[in-house]
Design a protein around this motif. Structure first.
Motif, PDB file in Angstrom:
ATOM      1  N   ILE A  44      37.122 -80.989 -39.252  1.00  0.00           N
ATOM      2  CA  ILE A  44      38.214 -81.420 -38.366  1.00  0.00           C
ATOM      3  C   ILE A  44      39.110 -82.451 -39.078  1.00  0.00           C
ATOM      4  N   GLU A  45      38.487 -83.386 -39.779  1.00  0.00           N
ATOM      5  CA  GLU A  45      39.284 -84.399 -40.502  1.00  0.00           C
ATOM      6  C   GLU A  45      40.149 -83.758 -41.578  1.00  0.00           C
ATOM      7  N   THR A  46      39.575 -82.793 -42.299  1.00  0.00           N
ATOM      8  CA  THR A  46      40.342 -82.121 -43.364  1.00  0.00           C
ATOM      9  C   THR A  46      41.536 -81.380 -42.760  1.00  0.00           C
ATOM     10  N   LEU A  47      41.292 -80.723 -41.626  1.00  0.00           N
ATOM     11  CA  LEU A  47      42.375 -79.960 -41.005  1.00  0.00           C
ATOM     12  C   LEU A  47      43.447 -80.883 -40.444  1.00  0.00           C
ATOM     13  N   HIS A  48      43.022 -82.022 -39.920  1.00  0.00           N
ATOM     14  CA  HIS A  48      44.004 -83.001 -39.423  1.00  0.00           C
ATOM     15  C   HIS A  48      44.942 -83.436 -40.539  1.00  0.00           C
ATOM     16  N   LYS A  49      44.337 -83.760 -41.693  1.00  0.00           N
ATOM     17  CA  LYS A  49      45.142 -84.201 -42.857  1.00  0.00           C
ATOM     18  C   LYS A  49      46.106 -83.090 -43.269  1.00  0.00           C
ATOM     19  N   GLN A  50      45.574 -81.896 -43.337  1.00  0.00           N
ATOM     20  CA  GLN A  50      46.315 -80.732 -43.829  1.00  0.00           C
ATOM     21  C   GLN A  50      47.459 -80.340 -42.898  1.00  0.00           C
ATOM     22  N   ASN A 109      40.637 -76.486 -49.256  1.00  0.00           N
ATOM     23  CA  ASN A 109      40.526 -77.907 -48.903  1.00  0.00           C
ATOM     24  C   ASN A 109      39.245 -78.200 -48.137  1.00  0.00           C
ATOM     25  N   VAL A 110      38.929 -77.325 -47.173  1.00  0.00           N
ATOM     26  CA  VAL A 110      37.715 -77.531 -46.374  1.00  0.00           C
ATOM     27  C   VAL A 110      36.485 -77.368 -47.270  1.00  0.00           C
TER      28      VAL A 110
END
Ligand SMILES: Cc1ncc(COP(=O)(O)O)c(C=O)c1O
Length: 358
Positions: A350-356, A290-291
């Motif tokens: 950080i945004e990708t991890l937040h979503k995930q 994803n990242v």
């Protein structure tokens, strides 16, 4: 696309002045004056004694195994660039892996003694991403078992351990100066040899085994650096403080902004930072994908590095699965440290991890 490595081009006019000098001297290779000057300046800059420039890091490793007359099995790390293992295999030796510490990413000396056999002749550890190995423990194991130690220090330009150059440890240290490294000579490398006699021999072995009088003294190979490569090295060395300051800035930005979201490499106690790469470890392979995709969508190309774990290579005998190495290799991404895009990259991660992770 912003890639992880960007070749550093030093001041063009300065390089062209060296080219001019080479044309005037008519000396292109065969231990010319620029190679000799680079060796002197690097030895002084790095704080080492017996430094020899050679053609590339892979040949430097092979040359080192030959110089130290290795035989049989060589203990090494499964978490490195392929050349660490392929050079061992290429020399007709048998690589035997010891798994890594999942926090420092370096070979784990606690596990090393289990890899020893009567056939073991040496240890080839890597200071992974320039992070110093557990040098004292490796040294203790080597001495106890009469083993040679060759450090692959390809990422460890200017790294200090207890305030001394890391290249002074082991029987030989090898450092690559490939164009992707922040100090580079286009292609090239150096070996730092502890023993004075072996250092003298290395000069001959790097030149086909010929001594000054053109007599073949010993078995050798062509591992010479040429004058244009040395000129590039001299130019980059002049700018090394600026290069390092910029990398430190990028590194510190990433570290401050990402440390709460991803696993960062644990730097060995008493060692300095190398600033050669900025690796991040995600929680899962899915997070990594994803990242990676989110960064690619913004034209930033991170690198899954090192991947694959070297115990999966088709030409090595699989004795035992290297679990830590495979696990880290499956979840690690190296992000660019050279283009002033740290804020954008951190934000995407950080945004990708937040979503995930929501
Ligand atoms: C850890 C490591 N070992 C060995 C090498 C081989 O060096 P070279 O590309 O100069 O042959 C590299 C090169 O990138 C490396 O990263």
């Amino acid at each position: 696309m912003v890639n992880v490595s960007k070749v550093y081009f030093p001041d063009k006019q300065k390089f062209l002045n060296y080219v001019e000098k080479v044309y005037e001297s008519g000396w292109l290779t065969n231990n010319g004056p620029l190679v000799q000057e680079l060796e002197k300046r690097l030895a002084k800059h790095l704080g080492v004694k017996n430094l020899l420039c050679v053609s590339n890091g892979t040949t430097a490793l092979q040359l080192s195994y030959k110089l130290l007359q290795l035989k049989g099995e060589v203990i090494t790390t499964p978490f490195s660039f392929v050349a660490t293992t392929s050079s061992i295999k290429w020399e007709g030796l048998d690589p035997v892996f010891t798994d890594i510490d999942p926090e420092t990413f370096n070979i784990d000396p606690v596990k090393m003694e289990k890899s020893l056999s009567v056939k073991t002749s040496a240890i080839v550890p890597v200071h992974v991403f320039g992070n110093a190995c557990e040098i004292e423990e490796i040294d203790r194991i080597a001495k106890k078992n009469s083993l040679k130690v060759i450090y692959d220090a390809s990422h460890a330009f200017d790294v200090k351990y207890k305030n001394e150059s890391i290249l002074n440890y082991g029987d030989i240290s090898v450092i690559s100066f490939h164009a992707t490294k922040f100090f580079h000579t286009i292609e090239g490398a150096a070996i730092v040899v502890k023993d004075d006699d072996l250092y003298e021999k290395a000069k001959i072995v790097r030149n086909f085994g010929l001594d000054d009088q053109n007599t073949v003294k010993t078995l050798g190979i062509n591992a010479k650096m040429n004058e244009l490569e040395a000129a590039m090295g001299l130019c980059v060395l002049d700018e090394i403080d600026t290069i390092l300051a910029q990398r430190k800035k990028s590194h510190d930005y990433y570290a401050a902004h990402l440390k709460d979201y991803v696993q960062l490499q644990r730097i060995t106690k008493d060692a300095s930072q190398s600033y050669s790469y900025f690796p991040i470890v995600l929680r899962s392979e899915e997070e990594l994908e994803n990242v990676r995709n989110a960064l690619l969508a913004e034209a930033v190309s991170p690198r899954q590095y090192f991947y694959p774990s070297l115990d999966t290579l088709p030409y090595v005998k699989l004795r035992q699965v290297m679990r830590n190495s495979r696990d880290i290799a499956g979840r690690i991404l190296v992000v660019p440290m050279h283009s002033g895009i740290e804020a954008a990259v951190s934000k995407i991660i950080i945004e990708t991890l937040h979503k995930q992770r929501r």
